[in-house]
Design an enzyme around this catalytic site. Sequence first.
Site, short mmCIF file in Angstrom:
data_model
loop_
_atom_site.label_atom_id
_atom_site.label_comp_id
_atom_site.label_asym_id
_atom_site.label_seq_id
_atom_site.Cartn_x
_atom_site.Cartn_y
_atom_site.Cartn_z
N CYS A 47 -4.06 -2.80 -1.45
CA CYS A 47 -3.17 -2.78 -2.61
C CYS A 47 -1.73 -3.01 -2.14
O CYS A 47 -1.35 -2.62 -1.03
CB CYS A 47 -3.26 -1.45 -3.34
SG CYS A 47 -2.27 -1.40 -4.86
N ASP A 49 0.75 -1.50 -3.13
CA ASP A 49 1.44 -0.21 -3.18
C ASP A 49 2.16 0.09 -1.86
O ASP A 49 1.56 0.04 -0.79
CB ASP A 49 0.41 0.89 -3.49
CG ASP A 49 1.06 2.21 -3.87
OD1 ASP A 49 1.87 2.73 -3.07
OD2 ASP A 49 0.77 2.71 -4.96
N ARG A 51 2.97 2.66 -0.48
CA ARG A 51 2.55 3.85 0.26
C ARG A 51 1.30 3.62 1.09
O ARG A 51 0.78 4.53 1.72
CB ARG A 51 2.33 5.00 -0.73
CG ARG A 51 3.57 5.38 -1.50
CD ARG A 51 3.24 6.24 -2.71
NE ARG A 51 2.44 5.52 -3.69
CZ ARG A 51 2.00 6.04 -4.83
NH1 ARG A 51 2.28 7.29 -5.13
NH2 ARG A 51 1.28 5.32 -5.67
N HIS A 103 -6.96 2.77 -3.05
CA HIS A 103 -6.37 4.11 -2.86
C HIS A 103 -6.42 4.88 -4.17
O HIS A 103 -6.26 4.32 -5.25
CB HIS A 103 -4.93 4.00 -2.35
CG HIS A 103 -3.97 3.39 -3.32
ND1 HIS A 103 -3.08 4.12 -4.05
CD2 HIS A 103 -3.80 2.09 -3.70
CE1 HIS A 103 -2.38 3.31 -4.83
NE2 HIS A 103 -2.80 2.07 -4.64
N CYS A 106 -4.07 4.82 -7.83
CA CYS A 106 -3.63 3.42 -7.93
C CYS A 106 -3.15 3.12 -9.36
O CYS A 106 -3.90 3.28 -10.32
CB CYS A 106 -4.78 2.48 -7.55
SG CYS A 106 -4.30 0.74 -7.54
CO CO Z 1 -2.64 0.52 -5.98
#
Ligand code: CO
Length: 216
Positions: A47, A49, A51, A103, A106
């Site tokens: 992803c 993302d 993090r 994750h 999400c």
């Molecule tokens: Co995500």
Amino acid sequence: MNNRVIEEYKQLLLQNKAWVEQKTLEDADFFKKLSKIQSPKFLWIGCSDSRVPANEITGTKPGEVFVHRNIANMVVNTDMNLLSVLDYAVNVLTVEHVIVCGHYGCGGVRAAMGQQQYGLIDNWIRDIKDVYRTHYEELEAIADLTARENRLVELNVIEQVYDLSKTSIIQSAWKKRGGPYIHGWVYNLETGLINDLNVTYHSNSELPAFYRLMID
Ligand code: CO
């Protein structure tokens, strides 16, 4: 840009210089060696993302993981970007493992569970809604909404692994060299730990016949 915004941006370049100094201190030939050859054993599909940085959470160094990231770690069979990365990783770099890593928590998956419109991205996350529909009964039976969302995160990863196995790129490589292994993982933002979903494939024998391509 105001001063604070400029400073934040310049900070990255300063940190880059500090990183180069640190790496060179540890190993004077670090960049010389790394610039010569790229031979990662892993392709990471994760992803976007911020993090979930592939190298950092797996303790791998530059050169070890070839990376593709998009919102909600999707394997979309018309996505030229994903297909190009996959083809290059599998056929040129000959990676041994392809890992789809989702994750918990999400935002893409959460958005797919709701009805709110976000714009262009609604089209991207539509595929996650289809995963929900495919596993409708299992998901609807989970009363707790966080638990249901977590399960959809897992099922979405499993479906993306499955979608990888449907591609001609992966099936041709399996026929030709018996690899790569493809895996599904989910990263936990709260603990930092990765949950291996144990959906590992390295042949198309588990696919329904109509997905199995005749490869000569
Ligand atoms: Co995500």
